[in-house]
Structures are given as C-alpha cells and as structure tokens.
Write an enzyme that holds these catalytic residues in place. Structure first.
Site, PDB file in Angstrom:
ATOM      1  CB  SER A 164      -0.868  -0.219   1.258  1.00  0.00           C
ATOM      2  OG  SER A 164      -1.278   1.230   1.314  1.00  0.00           O
ATOM      3  CE1 TYR A 177      -4.548  -1.993   5.036  1.00  0.00           C
ATOM      4  CE2 TYR A 177      -3.424  -0.075   4.700  1.00  0.00           C
ATOM      5  CZ  TYR A 177      -4.041  -0.991   4.231  1.00  0.00           C
ATOM      6  OH  TYR A 177      -4.114  -1.289   2.707  1.00  0.00           O
TER       7      TYR A 177
HETATM    8  C1  BGC Z   1      -6.269   1.649   2.083  1.00  0.00           C
HETATM    9  C2  BGC Z   1      -7.335   2.497   1.710  1.00  0.00           C
HETATM   10  C3  BGC Z   1      -6.917   3.836   1.124  1.00  0.00           C
HETATM   11  C4  BGC Z   1      -5.707   3.956   0.455  1.00  0.00           C
HETATM   12  C5  BGC Z   1      -4.886   5.261   0.352  1.00  0.00           C
HETATM   13  C6  BGC Z   1      -5.069   1.784   1.135  1.00  0.00           C
HETATM   14  O1  BGC Z   1      -4.106   0.857   1.330  1.00  0.00           O
HETATM   15  O2  BGC Z   1      -6.537   0.285   2.520  1.00  0.00           O
HETATM   16  O3  BGC Z   1      -8.334   2.337   2.660  1.00  0.00           O
HETATM   17  O4  BGC Z   1      -7.988   4.604   0.991  1.00  0.00           O
HETATM   18  O5  BGC Z   1      -4.665   3.080   1.035  1.00  0.00           O
HETATM   19  O6  BGC Z   1      -5.136   6.047   1.325  1.00  0.00           O
END
Ligand code: BGC
Length: 279
Positions: A164, A177
C-alpha cells in the site's frame, strides 16, 4: 466505445502468462478479484483463495474459466499456518505446481491510537503481514522443489506482495494497517535479497486509493470523493484493474530482471501532493 477501464486491460498480451499457475489470496472481492481475473485473462490457471463468501469466489472462478483456463476456489484463512500449508499443498496436487503467488489478502480495523484494542492490532498484523509471510514461505518451498522450467518462465517463481502507499505514508487512525504495510516492505525486500540467487523474484505492488469495499467511505459520497482527490495528482480514483494490470506485468517474464521493487500504482499519491502549491 470502450470504458477507460477496458482500455488498459485489453492492451495486455492475452497469452503473457500461458502455462503458469497463480494463486491469489483474498481473491473474491476488490483488488484480489480483479487480479485473479487479470491473471486468467493473461492465460494463467488461477486458484481463487477466499476466507468467507464462497458464492463470490465461485463467480470469480466462473469468469476466469470463461477465458479457457483452469480455475478453482480454495478456502483458507491466510493467518493460519496449517490452512496455508494445506492450501498450497492442495494446489500442487491439483494443479501440478505454483508459479505465481499473489499475497493480496488484507484488511483494515481502524481506530484512533488509544482506542485501538490489542485484538484490532493483532488481527491486522496477522492477516496483512503474517499471512503474506506464510503464503510466501509455502510458495517458495514449491518453487525451490521444482526449479526453473524454461518453457514456462525464466524464473523459478514469483511472489508479489500487495502492499500500500501506507508502507511509506504514515496514516493517523490506522496504526495497525500502516505498521503491517511497513512490515511488508522490509519483508518483501529481505525475501527478494534472500531468494534471488534461486531465481525466485519477489516484488510488491503498492496501490493508492482504489475503489473497493475496503475504503467505500472514502469515495462513496461526493464530499468524500472531493477530499480524496486532493490527495491524487492524477485526479482520478483507481480501479481494481489498474492494480491487476501491474501484477500481470510484474509476474510476467517481461519483468524478469525486476527484483525487490515496489511498483506504486497510486496516481501520484506518494508525490507529496500538498507541496504542489505549498512548501
Ligand atoms: C487503504 C485504503 C486507502 C488507500 C489510500 C489503502 O491501502 O486500504 O483504505 O484509501 O490506501 O489511502
């Protein structure tokens, strides 16, 4: 006229991954679903992993099968060692081997820091980080056992970690996260270094804001959309197919010399968009 989503899809060579066998975790929705379909369209046989909602997984299998390749849905919780071992073992038994592991399954359990429970912290680390560790480890054992089969691919196997932008961008209210994705970055690079001599390629794709169920609240109302777009220089929210295309390319021999790289697919979200006018 083709939609903007169809254009990049159909531009990919249809048989890019012919003869390869891929497993995608969390493939019954969102990015995982689009990726499993993209791999199938590119000629790979695909195992569609899911943890809940077998009907959705069944539909993905149906769509992939329509490309004339083989597909099957396997249930497994990627955070459980015995289930991951059994899943990869079953794939080797039923499909013969595995060439591409897409460690995609991921989740959010958001909370401000002092409200975050140990359970919320642990669950996200277990699925997003430990799950990728287990899937990569089991796939690697099979890559090593089989070795390179030149008629199939120049490498013995590919691991693609779904990371991410939050492996780089700190994210208040989402410490579990962000920590899990920061962990994915170092895990991926360490594995890439360790496994390259065995002709195993490990890389990551780091999506930005992609329109999926995980972030529905960030795009479903016009106000939320407007706020979100201020973070995206390219001025559109991503589609799951944007990520699928990146995975297909990274998995293919076109990218055979790409090792330990994170491919950001984020419309420029990691370019500090606030500095376009500030600083
Ligand atoms: C998350 C999303 C978020 C995106 C940008 C992703 O890794 O799961 O919820 O919108 O990152 O912030």
């Amino acid at each position: 006229m083709n939609s903007t989503v169809d254009a990049p899809r159909s531009a990919l060579p249809a048989q890019l991954l012919k003869g390869q066998k891929a497993l995608v975790t969390g493939a019954n929705s969102g990015i995982g679903m689009a990726t499993a379909i993209g791999l199938g369209r590119a000629g790979a046989d695909v195992v569609v992993n899911y943890v809940a909602d077998p009907d959705a997984a069944g539909k993905v299998v149906e769509e992939i099968s329509s490309f004339g390749v083989r597909a099957a849905a396997y249930q497994a919780d990627v955070s459980q060692e015995d289930q991951v071992t059994a899943m990869v073992g079953r794939m080797v038994e039923e499909f013969g081997t595995i060439d591409i592991m897409v460690a995609n399954a991921g989740m959010q359990r958001d909370a401000r820091f002092t409200e975050m429970t140990l359970g919320q912290w642990q669950k996200v680390i277990d699925v997003n980080l430990t799950g990728q560790f287990l899937c990569a480890r089991e796939a690697t054992k099979e890559f090593r056992r089989r070795g390179v089969v030149p008629a199939v691919s120049r490498s013995a196997g590919k691991i693609i970690c779904m990371s991410s932008v939050h492996q780089l961008i700190p994210w208040a209210g989402h410490v579990n996260y962000a920590a899990s994705k920061g962990g994915v970055l170092m895990m991926m690079e360490t594995l890439a270094q360790e496994l390259a001599p065995e002709k195993i390629r490990v890389n990551a794709v780091a999506p930005g804001a992609i329109k999926t169920p995980i972030n529905r609240s960030a795009w479903e109302t016009p106000e939320a959309r407007k706020d979100l777009l201020t973070l995206i220089p390219y001025d559109r929210i991503g589609d799951p197919e944007d990520i699928a295309n990146a995975v297909v390319l990274l998995a293919s021999d076109l990218m055979d010399y790409v090792i330990g790289t994170t491919l950001y697919v984020d419309g420029g979200m990691t370019l500090f968009p606030g500095f376009a006018t500030g600083g």
